[in-house]
Design an enzyme around this catalytic site. Structure first.
Site, mmCIF file in Angstrom:
data_model
loop_
_atom_site.group_PDB
_atom_site.id
_atom_site.type_symbol
_atom_site.label_atom_id
_atom_site.label_comp_id
_atom_site.label_asym_id
_atom_site.label_seq_id
_atom_site.Cartn_x
_atom_site.Cartn_y
_atom_site.Cartn_z
ATOM 1 N NE ARG A 284 32.152 1.412 -4.247
ATOM 2 C CZ ARG A 284 32.806 1.775 -3.130
ATOM 3 N NH1 ARG A 284 33.923 1.044 -3.497
ATOM 4 N NH2 ARG A 284 32.182 1.163 -2.122
ATOM 5 C CE LYS B 153 30.415 -2.006 -1.451
ATOM 6 N NZ LYS B 153 31.862 -2.370 -1.458
ATOM 7 C CD GLU C 238 38.716 -7.944 -5.439
ATOM 8 O OE1 GLU C 238 37.941 -6.088 -5.417
ATOM 9 O OE2 GLU C 238 37.508 -8.590 -6.509
#
Length: 338
Positions: free
Chosen positions: A89, A187, A220
């Protein structure tokens, strides 16, 4: 007439490098122990264990432009848990953010392990960043000297384990917009909206907050994914089209598939979930931080299911704890050489 500190109490002195470090060290010691164990910086090419020396250049674009990405793994009983999915990620985020790599993935893996070794800890959190690096206060990375890699081993963000036993109350956040997909699916260091989400939920009596898209679909939480168990025993969680692909929820999806084979769940689905459907769920929980599952027992002051922590949550939590402590597939043992 030259002003001095004695003559003018408002005078701001120029201090030496040694005095700067000592003042910073004194401020750290006067505050509660933050639990910072070790920091690696590619900029200085080494590891420090004194929190007073854990610094990032102010002109690193991660500081003043947010042009950086990060990820966080877990150190559990001397083993790094799920390092590879976190590195996957990180590299995906870096690619989308157009951040060049300072060195190879193999070298990053070595640096992370050695920073854990230098920390002396066997259980902690590991956060690592890739940034375009220091060099100037512009907005393009052209003026950056080199991309940088930082690794921090710290005690982690404390989450009360009683939450797993008692559950939490959560609230839908309406005053904070969702990130656009270009930011939400990586992220990055830009967590302003995440912070505001948690703050609005806290103002209402919650902790993390639940976000909805303009289309009325469940999205989320502030730093967590969200999942539900429907009245007919289907485990559902939103797709990653417009939100972060959580490492924890991906592991829980694997564990939930095992529960299907055991007859505890009817099936597992990752799909769009409308708010109205989510409100009928008999269980609801938040997932993140590799090992954190948090049951939501009240949502917007309405009980979820029976209003108590459900049996399927307890089963998934037990399986995740077992994988964390006893699993081998996603673990890397740390060689403590420092």
């Amino acid at each position: 007439m030259k002003r001095t500190r004695k003559a003018d109490p408002s005078f701001v002195p120029i201090i030496s490098s040694n005095e700067f470090i000592e003042r910073h060290r004194a401020r750290r010691k006067a505050a509660p122990d933050p639990g910072y164990f070790a920091l690696y910086s590619s900029w200085i090419g080494g590891i420090v264990t004194d929190p007073a020396l854990m610094q990032v250049p102010l002109d690193d674009h991660m500081v003043h432009r947010g042009h950086a990405v990060f990820d966080t793994a877990s150190l559990v009983d001397g083993r790094i848990y799920r390092m590879e999915p976190h590195l996957d990620r990180l590299f995906f985020s870096a690619s989308r953010a157009r951040i060049k790599l300072p060195f190879s993935r193999e070298r990053m893996r070595e640096v992370i392990e050695q920073t854990c070794s230098a920390s002396g800890q066997t259980t902690a959190s590991i956060r690592f960043w890739l940034s375009t690096g220091p060099g100037d206060f512009g907005f393009l990375p052209d003026g950056c000297i080199e991309p940088c890699f930082y690794v921090m081993v710290f005690k982690g963000i404390p989450i009360d384990k009683n939450l797993e036993l008692q559950g939490v109350s959560e609230y839908t956040v309406t005053g904070v917009p969702m990130k656009p997909p270009a930011l939400a699916t990586i992220k990055s260091n830009n967590y302003l909206l995440n912070c505001l989400t948690a703050m609005e939920s806290k103002d209402k009596g919650g902790r993390f907050g639940i976000l909805l898209g303009d289309d009325g679909l469940i999205a989320e939480s502030c730093v967590l994914n969200v999942a539900f168990v429907t009245p007919d025993n289907v485990f559902i969680t939103p797709t990653f089209k417009k939100i972060l692909a959580g490492v924890t929820v991906r592991k829980v999806l694997e564990l939930a598939q095992k529960m299907v084979k055991e007859g505890k769940l009817r099936k597992v689905e990752q799909r769009d979930i409308r708010y109205e459907e989510a409100r009928t769920a008999k269980e609801m929980f938040l997932l993140g931080g590799d090992t954190h599952l948090i049951p939501v027992v009240n949502w917007d002051d309405i009980p979820v299911g029976t209003g108590e922590v459900g049996p399927l949550f307890k089963d998934l939590l037990a399986q995740l704890e077992k994988d964390k402590l006893l699993g081998f597939k996603d673990h890397q043992a740390v060689r403590y050489v420092h």
